[in-house]
Design an enzyme around this catalytic site. Structure first.
Site, PDB file in Angstrom:
ATOM      1  N   ASN A 222      41.263  32.393  38.960  1.00  0.00           N
ATOM      2  CA  ASN A 222      40.193  32.590  37.964  1.00  0.00           C
ATOM      3  C   ASN A 222      40.438  31.737  36.724  1.00  0.00           C
ATOM      4  O   ASN A 222      39.487  31.233  36.115  1.00  0.00           O
ATOM      5  CB  ASN A 222      40.071  34.071  37.588  1.00  0.00           C
TER       6      ASN A 222
ATOM      7  N   HIS B 245      37.525  42.095  37.031  1.00  0.00           N
ATOM      8  CA  HIS B 245      38.090  43.097  37.948  1.00  0.00           C
ATOM      9  C   HIS B 245      37.325  43.041  39.272  1.00  0.00           C
ATOM     10  O   HIS B 245      36.089  42.940  39.273  1.00  0.00           O
ATOM     11  CB  HIS B 245      37.955  44.491  37.316  1.00  0.00           C
TER      12      HIS B 245
ATOM     13  N   MET C 154      48.680  41.261  34.778  1.00  0.00           N
ATOM     14  CA  MET C 154      48.997  42.569  35.358  1.00  0.00           C
ATOM     15  C   MET C 154      49.730  43.509  34.397  1.00  0.00           C
ATOM     16  O   MET C 154      50.526  44.347  34.829  1.00  0.00           O
ATOM     17  CB  MET C 154      49.849  42.373  36.624  1.00  0.00           C
ATOM     18  N   ARG C 155      49.474  43.381  33.098  1.00  0.00           N
ATOM     19  CA  ARG C 155      50.084  44.292  32.126  1.00  0.00           C
ATOM     20  C   ARG C 155      48.984  44.931  31.293  1.00  0.00           C
ATOM     21  O   ARG C 155      47.977  44.277  30.993  1.00  0.00           O
ATOM     22  CB  ARG C 155      51.011  43.537  31.152  1.00  0.00           C
TER      23      ARG C 155
HETATM   24  C1  GRF Z   1      41.483  38.732  40.772  1.00  0.00           C
HETATM   25  O1  GRF Z   1      41.000  39.389  41.912  1.00  0.00           O
HETATM   26  C2  GRF Z   1      41.035  39.443  39.524  1.00  0.00           C
HETATM   27  O2  GRF Z   1      39.777  40.044  39.654  1.00  0.00           O
HETATM   28  C3  GRF Z   1      42.086  40.518  39.356  1.00  0.00           C
HETATM   29  O3  GRF Z   1      43.288  39.908  39.751  1.00  0.00           O
HETATM   30  C4  GRF Z   1      43.008  38.848  40.657  1.00  0.00           C
HETATM   31  C5  GRF Z   1      43.620  37.629  40.068  1.00  0.00           C
HETATM   32  O4  GRF Z   1      43.532  36.517  40.919  1.00  0.00           O
HETATM   33  N1  GRF Z   1      42.108  41.023  38.011  1.00  0.00           N
HETATM   34  P1  GRF Z   1      43.797  35.070  40.328  1.00  0.00           P
HETATM   35  O5  GRF Z   1      45.212  35.100  39.731  1.00  0.00           O
HETATM   36  O6  GRF Z   1      42.769  34.793  39.292  1.00  0.00           O
HETATM   37  O7  GRF Z   1      43.729  34.149  41.513  1.00  0.00           O
END
Ligand code: GRF
Length: 201
Positions: free
Chosen positions: A15, A109, A90-91
């Site tokens: 992303n 999300h 992830m925090r």
């Molecule tokens: C994605 O599915 C996003 O929606 C979620 O974590 C994942 C991250 O993937 N929050 P990336 O690191 O962007 O490939």
């Protein structure tokens, strides 16, 4: 003046890449000032460097949420960014961080919130048996996957879907939705009424 964004990641960074590519191609009128990861081994850091974006690693290990949040704030301070985009970060952010950047932190999300917050949203959707899932871009507040919703996109869930096939279908939409939603947040006029984001027509 072109607005600036910071992107916070923990891993793959697809992303983040979608945002950086959109900015490079002018679909997103913003400059990606820096990418910050809490993990030194995040694959997304290499991608950011390929885009010539400044990178920082701010490990969380051994720190309280408040301590980590303070270092994140100190790291971002010189960039004076208009918006902080979480992309697989992830925090949970500290209250101090979300207060500093009130209504200026956004997350993506992989479900149609408020369904399936938290980890493994795609697996939760399969397990629950929903026929439609999708992705949500929302402002970040102090609660998990909770702030006002900026944009959503639905995708079908098929009977033979696995967590992997559904995740891939949702991810393709995430990559389209996130740059579009960030563009709107940065360049359109909007208000928050209750917990609704209302864009001016
Ligand atoms: C994605 O599915 C996003 O929606 C979620 O974590 C994942 C991250 O993937 N929050 P990336 O690191 O962007 O490939």
């Amino acid at each position: 003046m072109t607005p600036t964004i910071a992107i916070l990641i923990s891993g793959r960074g697809s992303n983040m890449e979608a945002l950086a590519a959109a900015a490079a191609e002018g679909r997103l009128q913003a400059r990606v000032a820096c990418v910050v990861s809490n993990r030194a081994d995040a694959a997304g850091l290499d991608i950011a460097q390929r885009f010539d974006i400044a990178t920082h690693v701010v490990p969380h290990k051994g720190l309280t949420r408040d301590e980590h949040g303070q270092i994140l704030r100190d790291t971002l301070a010189p960039y004076d960014v208009n918006l902080v985009c979480l992309a697989g970060f992830m925090r949970l952010l500290s209250a101090g961080f979300t207060e500093t950047f009130r209504h200026r932190v956004v997350n993506i999300h992989p479900s149609l919130l408020p369904a399936f917050p938290g980890l493994n949203a795609q697996g939760q959707a399969i397990e629950y048996g929903v026929k439609v899932s999708g992705c949500t871009v929302h402002l970040v507040d102090e609660h998990l996957d909770h702030g006002p919703i900026v944009a959503q996109h639905a995708v079908p869930v098929f009977e033979n879907d696995t967590e992997e096939t559904l995740s891939a279908r949702i991810l393709a939409e995430e990559h389209r939705l996130y740059p579009t939603a960030v563009q709107r947040l940065l360049h359109d006029k909007w208000n928050i009424i209750g917990r609704r984001i209302v864009f001016d027509a």
